[in-house]
Motif scaffolding. Structure first.
Motif, PDB file in Angstrom:
ATOM      1  N   GLU A 332       0.694  -1.136   0.168  1.00  0.00           N
ATOM      2  CA  GLU A 332       0.196  -0.154   0.032  1.00  0.00           C
ATOM      3  C   GLU A 332       0.842   1.099   0.013  1.00  0.00           C
ATOM      4  OE1 GLU A 332      -3.527   2.168   2.750  1.00  0.00           O
ATOM      5  OE2 GLU A 332      -2.672   0.231   3.458  1.00  0.00           O
ATOM      6  N   ALA A 333       2.029   1.339   0.741  1.00  0.00           N
ATOM      7  CA  ALA A 333       2.813   2.424   0.846  1.00  0.00           C
ATOM      8  C   ALA A 333       3.590   2.528  -0.363  1.00  0.00           C
ATOM      9  CB  ALA A 333       4.018   2.283   1.974  1.00  0.00           C
ATOM     10  N   GLN A 334       4.126   1.801  -0.898  1.00  0.00           N
ATOM     11  CA  GLN A 334       4.800   1.756  -2.342  1.00  0.00           C
ATOM     12  C   GLN A 334       3.894   2.122  -3.506  1.00  0.00           C
ATOM     13  OE1 GLN A 334       7.540   1.911  -1.839  1.00  0.00           O
ATOM     14  NE2 GLN A 334       8.720   0.175  -2.350  1.00  0.00           N
ATOM     15  N   ALA A 335       2.701   1.633  -3.097  1.00  0.00           N
ATOM     16  CA  ALA A 335       1.669   2.029  -4.421  1.00  0.00           C
ATOM     17  C   ALA A 335       1.507   3.385  -4.103  1.00  0.00           C
ATOM     18  CB  ALA A 335       0.458   1.280  -4.340  1.00  0.00           C
ATOM     19  N   ARG A 336       1.306   4.053  -2.929  1.00  0.00           N
ATOM     20  CA  ARG A 336       0.915   5.554  -2.895  1.00  0.00           C
ATOM     21  C   ARG A 336       2.048   6.276  -3.284  1.00  0.00           C
ATOM     22  NH1 ARG A 336      -3.504   6.658  -0.015  1.00  0.00           N
ATOM     23  NH2 ARG A 336      -4.411   4.930   1.371  1.00  0.00           N
ATOM     24  N   TYR A 337       3.366   5.765  -3.149  1.00  0.00           N
ATOM     25  CA  TYR A 337       4.315   6.652  -3.536  1.00  0.00           C
ATOM     26  C   TYR A 337       4.762   6.559  -5.071  1.00  0.00           C
ATOM     27  CZ  TYR A 337       9.209   8.340  -3.790  1.00  0.00           C
ATOM     28  OH  TYR A 337      10.406   9.266  -3.956  1.00  0.00           O
ATOM     29  N   SER A 338       4.360   5.440  -5.422  1.00  0.00           N
ATOM     30  CA  SER A 338       4.323   5.348  -7.007  1.00  0.00           C
ATOM     31  C   SER A 338       3.325   6.186  -7.679  1.00  0.00           C
ATOM     32  CB  SER A 338       4.072   3.789  -7.533  1.00  0.00           C
ATOM     33  OG  SER A 338       5.091   3.182  -7.082  1.00  0.00           O
ATOM     34  N   ASN A 339       2.153   6.303  -7.019  1.00  0.00           N
ATOM     35  CA  ASN A 339       0.991   7.055  -7.731  1.00  0.00           C
ATOM     36  C   ASN A 339       1.591   8.819  -7.241  1.00  0.00           C
ATOM     37  OD1 ASN A 339      -1.686   7.708  -8.405  1.00  0.00           O
ATOM     38  ND2 ASN A 339      -2.299   8.340  -6.599  1.00  0.00           N
ATOM     39  N   ALA A 340       1.884   8.908  -6.661  1.00  0.00           N
ATOM     40  CA  ALA A 340       2.427  10.278  -6.239  1.00  0.00           C
ATOM     41  C   ALA A 340       3.623  10.807  -7.082  1.00  0.00           C
ATOM     42  CB  ALA A 340       3.145  10.548  -4.737  1.00  0.00           C
ATOM     43  N   LEU A 341       4.731   9.786  -7.306  1.00  0.00           N
ATOM     44  CA  LEU A 341       5.633  10.199  -8.271  1.00  0.00           C
ATOM     45  C   LEU A 341       5.083  10.253  -9.697  1.00  0.00           C
ATOM     46  CD1 LEU A 341       8.809  10.361  -8.484  1.00  0.00           C
ATOM     47  CD2 LEU A 341       8.795   7.825  -9.077  1.00  0.00           C
ATOM     48  N   SER A 342       4.016   9.389  -9.971  1.00  0.00           N
ATOM     49  CA  SER A 342       3.600   9.403 -11.453  1.00  0.00           C
ATOM     50  C   SER A 342       2.802  10.763 -11.548  1.00  0.00           C
ATOM     51  CB  SER A 342       2.607   8.302 -11.512  1.00  0.00           C
ATOM     52  OG  SER A 342       2.038   8.347 -12.912  1.00  0.00           O
ATOM     53  N   LEU A 343       2.150  11.390 -10.724  1.00  0.00           N
ATOM     54  CA  LEU A 343       1.532  12.452 -10.881  1.00  0.00           C
ATOM     55  C   LEU A 343       2.508  13.666 -10.893  1.00  0.00           C
ATOM     56  CD1 LEU A 343      -1.636  11.937  -8.242  1.00  0.00           C
ATOM     57  CD2 LEU A 343      -1.629  12.139 -10.719  1.00  0.00           C
ATOM     58  N   ALA A 344       3.412  13.496  -9.779  1.00  0.00           N
ATOM     59  CA  ALA A 344       4.422  14.698 -10.102  1.00  0.00           C
ATOM     60  C   ALA A 344       5.273  14.771 -11.250  1.00  0.00           C
ATOM     61  CB  ALA A 344       5.519  14.304  -9.034  1.00  0.00           C
ATOM     62  N   GLN A 345       5.473  13.720 -12.054  1.00  0.00           N
ATOM     63  CA  GLN A 345       6.343  13.681 -13.169  1.00  0.00           C
ATOM     64  C   GLN A 345       5.174  14.476 -14.184  1.00  0.00           C
ATOM     65  OE1 GLN A 345       6.795   9.623 -14.099  1.00  0.00           O
ATOM     66  NE2 GLN A 345       9.108   9.480 -12.894  1.00  0.00           N
ATOM     67  N   LYS A 346       3.792  14.288 -14.264  1.00  0.00           N
ATOM     68  CA  LYS A 346       3.023  14.793 -15.201  1.00  0.00           C
ATOM     69  C   LYS A 346       2.977  16.261 -14.877  1.00  0.00           C
ATOM     70  CE  LYS A 346      -0.349  10.950 -15.500  1.00  0.00           C
ATOM     71  NZ  LYS A 346      -1.324  10.297 -15.428  1.00  0.00           N
ATOM     72  N   GLU A 347       3.218  16.792 -13.464  1.00  0.00           N
ATOM     73  CA  GLU A 347       3.289  18.158 -13.236  1.00  0.00           C
ATOM     74  C   GLU A 347       4.473  18.869 -13.445  1.00  0.00           C
ATOM     75  OE1 GLU A 347       0.673  19.852 -12.658  1.00  0.00           O
ATOM     76  OE2 GLU A 347      -0.941  18.402 -12.741  1.00  0.00           O
ATOM     77  N   GLY A 348       5.582  17.825 -13.832  1.00  0.00           N
ATOM     78  CA  GLY A 348       6.939  18.401 -13.927  1.00  0.00           C
ATOM     79  C   GLY A 348       7.707  18.626 -12.498  1.00  0.00           C
ATOM     80  N   ILE A 349       7.449  17.816 -11.775  1.00  0.00           N
ATOM     81  CA  ILE A 349       7.897  18.083 -10.484  1.00  0.00           C
ATOM     82  C   ILE A 349       9.090  16.946 -10.150  1.00  0.00           C
ATOM     83  CG2 ILE A 349       7.543  18.170  -7.931  1.00  0.00           C
ATOM     84  CD1 ILE A 349       4.791  19.279  -8.557  1.00  0.00           C
TER      85      ILE A 349
END
Length: 773
Positions: A332-349
């Motif tokens: 669950e933690a790794q999934a949350r981190y992966s989700n955050a990382l994916s969204l950040a990449q889309k935002e250019g962060i």
């Protein structure tokens, strides 16, 4: 015999029960293949273990009993319970059949409850259930076929063959015994009566003792005094052995050893649990190995790195639950981190250089200005030149040229926000605000997901991993506990074997589960050998005391001790007998021996034999009486059928059998009656047999060969014969317009109990039909 109730559970797909009310015929009603014949077959199968009558056709024969494989369901157990009354007693038959076995038992109700009887003996001898095969017909015309093919004669002779043979032998033996008695009576004298009196008195007083009195069964002149001396000597040895009490102490010691043997046998039952201990140890070792590999893989785990493959299920339930919970949280933690990382990449962060929280805050401030329509002119405004600077990597960035004096005066100007405030017409601002709002929502998710993932790794990951590491010690303790239990059991069995055998014994070690294959047989062999040795000694000692010994166990030895105590109570009486034999009887019979001539004590034996033989002859079976009685009932019923115009043919049976010898129609001989007449002849035959032998009539497909009119006559006769001859009828009738439940059948509402059988594709359900409804 009358049936009371039949219950079927998963047998031949049947489900339900049938009650057999007193005075009513039972009709099993339903469509083709609904299960009517299944009920008939199951009823017959419950009573019969074989078909008495020989079969002519090697292929399918509807008269044959179904096999256990046909009764048994594809899965589970098929059960049949039959309750019935016979000769005033209540019985129950229980049969359970599956694909591998067929168990049966018969119970009889007594004052203290039901008692189980020998199934084959009770069914075959007492209930004469073999006749059920003769009284079964697969359709309404088959009773006539029984007469035509000698089936009934064959059944009767088979069932009473042993009694008929015994009658012939008894007559011949009685004649021989009577001749012998006449010869012996001439030789019997008063001396023999005196001898018999003496011998009988001696047997009454000493019959239970280990004293050989066989010599007194026959009078032998010249040897009586010698026999008295031998008996007196044996009696003296018995009195001395009981009075000393040594045998009692020895028996008590044997009882203690028997108790130890029983304790060992109990431990051997527990020894089977050792397999479980060994398997538990094996499971623990595998769990420890897999746990070590798991901890090694998790030790280098970091936020964002791949999750190690799940280790599979552990044998230890508690450990398995802990690992499962740990992996759930980790994934669950790794999934949350992966989700955050994916969204950040889309935002250019870039998490390594950018602060999503600050970016979100800046964007929220701008969004607030835009959505609340705060006038930018209200805020302090400073003109700043913007400069776009390129890098060697081709990247470009925009910077504000802020006067140094302003930066010194207000440090806020040193922290320029990356989020610009648009200066444009209101419509463009609203569009920009909508886009900005979506970015803010994405940033909220990014921040929340990353914070929760980092929170797990910072606060929970290490404690959970430490908790799993500590479980190694728990597994080791459980392994130690299992090994100690095995060791303690082996030690206890060995110690008790030493105590029981009273000699050195060696047993194999028990280090692995495979060792049980040597350990258990070795212990059992030692135990059996010593028990056999002790039993032989006890049998010998008990024989000397006139006591019957059984198995080597505490119960049998307690019984021997109790018998020995009872023997001690008779010692004074036996001493008096011994004194009388040595002081008076021996000298008295020394004089009598010379007067007696050789006589045989035949009369007493002959009287006993004559009593047994007379009983055999008085109760012997007379086949002709049975055949005569059945014929009378058949003729009586046929006369009635003729008077009512239901039959026009005439049948003749052999003089000493029930086989048909001739059938005529209008003075012309025919092979067999046609159409409905065969059904009515069959009803007469089956009713006569049932009346004579007290068994129910079972007819499958009773409506075959009968049209609507004749079927109504047939049912009317069944009603009349049930009352007149006290016969129970079980019929199966196919669902047709010839047997309308709402039509003429209503006239028999008080005389029929109807059960409908319906097949739903899986089960054949039995339900009662209410004709009054």
């Amino acid at each position: 015999m009358k049936l009371a109730k039949a219950t079927f559970e998963n047998a031949m797909e049947l489900e339900g029960s049938i009650a057999f009310p007193e005075g009513k015929a039972v009709v099993i009603y339903g469509e083709n293949k609904a299960g009517k014949s299944n009920i008939i077959h199951a009823l017959r199968y419950a009573f019969l273990s074989k078909v008495v009558r020989p079969r002519k056709n090697p292929g399918y024969d509807e008269l044959k009993l179904v096999t256990g494989k046909e009764i048994a369901p594809a899965e589970g157990v098929g059960k049949i319970v039959i309750e019935f009354e016979h000769n005033g007693a209540q019985f129950e038959i229980h049969r359970e059949v599956d694909r591998f076995k067929d168990s049966n038992k018969i119970l009889r109700k007594e004052a203290d409850g039901f008692r189980e009887l020998d199934f084959n003996k009770t069914i075959g001898k007492e209930l004469k259930a073999g006749l059920l095969d003769a009284l079964f017909a697969p359709d309404s015309a088959m009773g006539f076929k029984h007469l035509n093919e000698k089936n009934i004669d064959a059944v009767i002779r088979e069932l009473f063959k042993e009694i008929g043979n015994a009658k012939v032998l008894a007559k011949e033996f009685k004649q021989r015994v009577e001749r012998l008695n006449e010869e012996a009576q001439a030789r019997v004298t008063g001396v023999e009566r005196d001898y018999d009196t003496f011998a009988g008195d001696l047997t009454e007083k000493l019959g239970e003792l280990p004293v050989d009195l066989s010599g007194f069964e026959k009078f032998e002149p010249g040897r009586t005094a010698e026999k008295i001396s031998c008996v007196a000597e044996e009696l003296k040895r018995y009195i001395d052995s009981v009075e000393k009490g040594e045998i009692k102490e020895w028996l008590r010691e044997m009882r203690d050893r028997a108790k130890v043997a029983e304790d060992i046998e109990g431990l051997l039952q527990e020894a089977e649990q050792v397999r479980g201990y060994f398997r538990r140890i094996k499971d623990i070792l595998q769990d420890r190995e897999r746990l070590s590999l798991l901890l090694t893989g998790l030790g280098t785990m970091k936020l964002g790195s791949p999750v190690p493959q799940e280790p599979g299920r552990f044998y230890d339930e508690e450990l398995n639950n802990r690992v499962t919970v740990f992996y759930q949280k980790l994934k669950e933690a790794q999934a949350r981190y992966s989700n955050a990382l994916s969204l950040a990449q889309k935002e250019g962060i870039d998490f390594s250089i950018d602060n999503p929280a600050r970016i979100k805050s800046d964007k929220e401030k701008v969004l607030k200005l835009l959505t609340l329509e705060v006038a930018i002119t209200d805020a302090q405004r400073v003109k700043v030149d913007l400069v776009k600077i390129g890098s060697e990597h081709g990247e470009e960035s925009v910077h504000g040229l802020v006067p140094l004096e302003l930066m010194d005066k207000d440090p806020a100007f040193t922290r320029l926000s990356s989020e610009p405030i648009p200066d444009a017409p209101e419509e463009h601002k609203r569009q920009y605000a909508e886009a900005l709002k979506k970015k803010v929502e994405n940033l909220k998710i990014i921040c929340e997901e990353r914070d929760r993932a980092e929170g797990f790794f910072n606060n929970e990951f290490t404690p959970l991993l430490t908790d799993l590491s500590r479980y190694h010690a728990i597994l080791m303790e459980r392994e130690k506990e299992s090994r100690e239990r095995i060791s303690n059991l082996v030690t206890e069995i060995h110690n008790k074997l030493l105590l029981f055998a009273q000699e050195h014994v060696e047993i194999p070690g028990l280090e692995r589960e495979e060792d049980l294959e040597l350990f258990l047989p070795a212990v059992i062999q030692i135990l059996s050998r010593k028990k056999s040795d002790y039993q032989l000694v006890i049998l010998s000692e008990a024989k000397n005391l006139g006591i019957q010994a059984g198995e080597f166990n505490t119960g049998e030895i307690d019984s021997l001790l109790q018998q020995l105590i009872e023997k001690e109570k008779g010692i004074p009486q036996y001493k008096a007998v011994w004194a009388d034999l040595t002081r008076q009887k021996r000298s008295q019979w020394e004089g009598n021996d010379a007067e007696y001539s050789s006589l045989a004590c035949v009369p007493a034996v002959v009287d006993g034999l004559n009593g047994v033989l007379d009983t055999i002859l008085a109760n012997a079976f007379d086949e002709q009486e049975v055949i005569k009685g059945i014929k009378e009932i058949i003729v009586e019923i046929n006369d009635k059928l003729t008077s009512e115009g239901l039959i026009n043919s005439c049948i003749e049976m052999g003089g000493d059998s029930l086989q048909l010898s001739k059938t005529t129609y209008k003075d012309r001989e025919i092979t067999h009656p046609c159409g409905a007449e065969r059904s009515f002849f069959s009803l007469a035959t089956l009713t006569a047999l049932a009346r004579y032998f007290g068994l129910p009539v079972i007819i499958d497909e009773a409506a075959n060969n009968l049209d609507k009119k004749h079927l109504q006559h047939f049912i009317s006769l069944v009603r009349e014969f049930a009352a007149t001859y006290d016969v129970q009828y079980i019929l199966s009738i196919k669902e047709t317009d010839d047997f309308p439940l709402g039509g003429w059948v209503q006239e028999f509402a008080d005389d029929l109990q109807i059960y409908r059988v319906d097949y739903d594709g899986e089960k054949k359900h039995i339900e009662s039909v209410e004709l009054y409804a």
